[in-house]
Design a protein around this motif. Structure first.
Motif, PDB file in Angstrom:
ATOM      1  N   ALA A  46      56.419  67.938  60.460  1.00  0.00           N
ATOM      2  CA  ALA A  46      55.858  66.579  60.514  1.00  0.00           C
ATOM      3  C   ALA A  46      54.375  66.648  60.156  1.00  0.00           C
ATOM      4  O   ALA A  46      53.520  66.073  60.812  1.00  0.00           O
ATOM      5  N   ARG A  47      54.081  67.338  59.077  1.00  0.00           N
ATOM      6  CA  ARG A  47      52.702  67.674  58.684  1.00  0.00           C
ATOM      7  C   ARG A  47      51.789  66.454  58.590  1.00  0.00           C
ATOM      8  O   ARG A  47      50.697  66.448  59.149  1.00  0.00           O
ATOM      9  N   THR A  48      52.197  65.408  57.883  1.00  0.00           N
ATOM     10  CA  THR A  48      51.322  64.244  57.679  1.00  0.00           C
ATOM     11  C   THR A  48      50.972  63.594  59.008  1.00  0.00           C
ATOM     12  O   THR A  48      49.808  63.295  59.275  1.00  0.00           O
ATOM     13  N   GLU A  49      51.972  63.380  59.831  1.00  0.00           N
ATOM     14  CA  GLU A  49      51.740  62.756  61.133  1.00  0.00           C
ATOM     15  C   GLU A  49      50.824  63.635  61.988  1.00  0.00           C
ATOM     16  O   GLU A  49      49.912  63.145  62.660  1.00  0.00           O
ATOM     17  N   PHE A  50      51.044  64.938  61.946  1.00  0.00           N
ATOM     18  CA  PHE A  50      50.227  65.864  62.721  1.00  0.00           C
ATOM     19  C   PHE A  50      48.778  65.844  62.248  1.00  0.00           C
ATOM     20  O   PHE A  50      47.856  65.758  63.049  1.00  0.00           O
ATOM     21  N   ASN A  52      47.234  63.476  60.638  1.00  0.00           N
ATOM     22  CA  ASN A  52      46.653  62.170  60.955  1.00  0.00           C
ATOM     23  C   ASN A  52      46.269  62.045  62.421  1.00  0.00           C
ATOM     24  O   ASN A  52      45.401  61.247  62.777  1.00  0.00           O
ATOM     25  N   SER A  53      46.898  62.833  63.291  1.00  0.00           N
ATOM     26  CA  SER A  53      46.577  62.769  64.719  1.00  0.00           C
ATOM     27  C   SER A  53      45.146  63.244  64.996  1.00  0.00           C
ATOM     28  O   SER A  53      44.597  62.967  66.056  1.00  0.00           O
ATOM     29  N   SER A  58      41.879  54.435  63.013  1.00  0.00           N
ATOM     30  CA  SER A  58      42.969  54.159  62.079  1.00  0.00           C
ATOM     31  C   SER A  58      42.414  54.027  60.670  1.00  0.00           C
ATOM     32  O   SER A  58      42.267  52.928  60.156  1.00  0.00           O
ATOM     33  N   SER A  60      43.650  55.843  57.933  1.00  0.00           N
ATOM     34  CA  SER A  60      44.628  56.115  56.881  1.00  0.00           C
ATOM     35  C   SER A  60      45.560  54.924  56.708  1.00  0.00           C
ATOM     36  O   SER A  60      45.753  54.118  57.611  1.00  0.00           O
ATOM     37  N   SER A  62      49.238  53.161  56.052  1.00  0.00           N
ATOM     38  CA  SER A  62      50.641  53.418  56.374  1.00  0.00           C
ATOM     39  C   SER A  62      51.398  53.637  55.069  1.00  0.00           C
ATOM     40  O   SER A  62      50.893  53.338  53.987  1.00  0.00           O
ATOM     41  N   GLU A  63      52.617  54.151  55.185  1.00  0.00           N
ATOM     42  CA  GLU A  63      53.427  54.390  53.987  1.00  0.00           C
ATOM     43  C   GLU A  63      53.659  53.092  53.211  1.00  0.00           C
ATOM     44  O   GLU A  63      53.609  53.079  51.987  1.00  0.00           O
TER      45      GLU A  63
END
Length: 90
Positions: A46-50, A52-53, A58, A60, A62-63
């Motif tokens: 879950a690289r992108t979510e990780f 972004n954490s 906020s 970034s 959203s898709e």
């Protein structure tokens, strides 16, 4: 090969709690190294979510926002030369 990782007491305590919960719910005794390895593998999946954490606030998109931004930006089959780019930019 093993390398020491420094962590604060709160993180160490949470890791120990997780280790105890895994033992309680699965009956399997796992090392903290195994837990950290599994957590890293999960984070890679879950690289992108990780990644972004770690952002502040906020910042970034959203898709769906990225998709909306990209719609109509590329016209397939249409060639663009340097003159066209100059006309568009200037």
């Amino acid at each position: 090969m093993s390398t020491a990782v420094k962590m604060d007491e709160k993180a160490k305590s949470k890791l120990e709690e997780l280790q105890a919960e895994i033992k309680l719910k699965t009956g399997k005794k796992v090392t903290q190294q195994e837990i950290l390895t599994q957590l890293i593998e999960s984070a890679v999946d879950a690289r992108t979510e990780f990644i972004n954490s770690f952002r502040d606030g906020s910042t970034s998109l959203s898709e769906s926002e990225v998709q909306q931004f990209n719609e109509g930006r590329i016209a397939p089959g249409v060639e663009t030369d340097e003159g066209d780019i100059d006309d568009i930019l200037y």
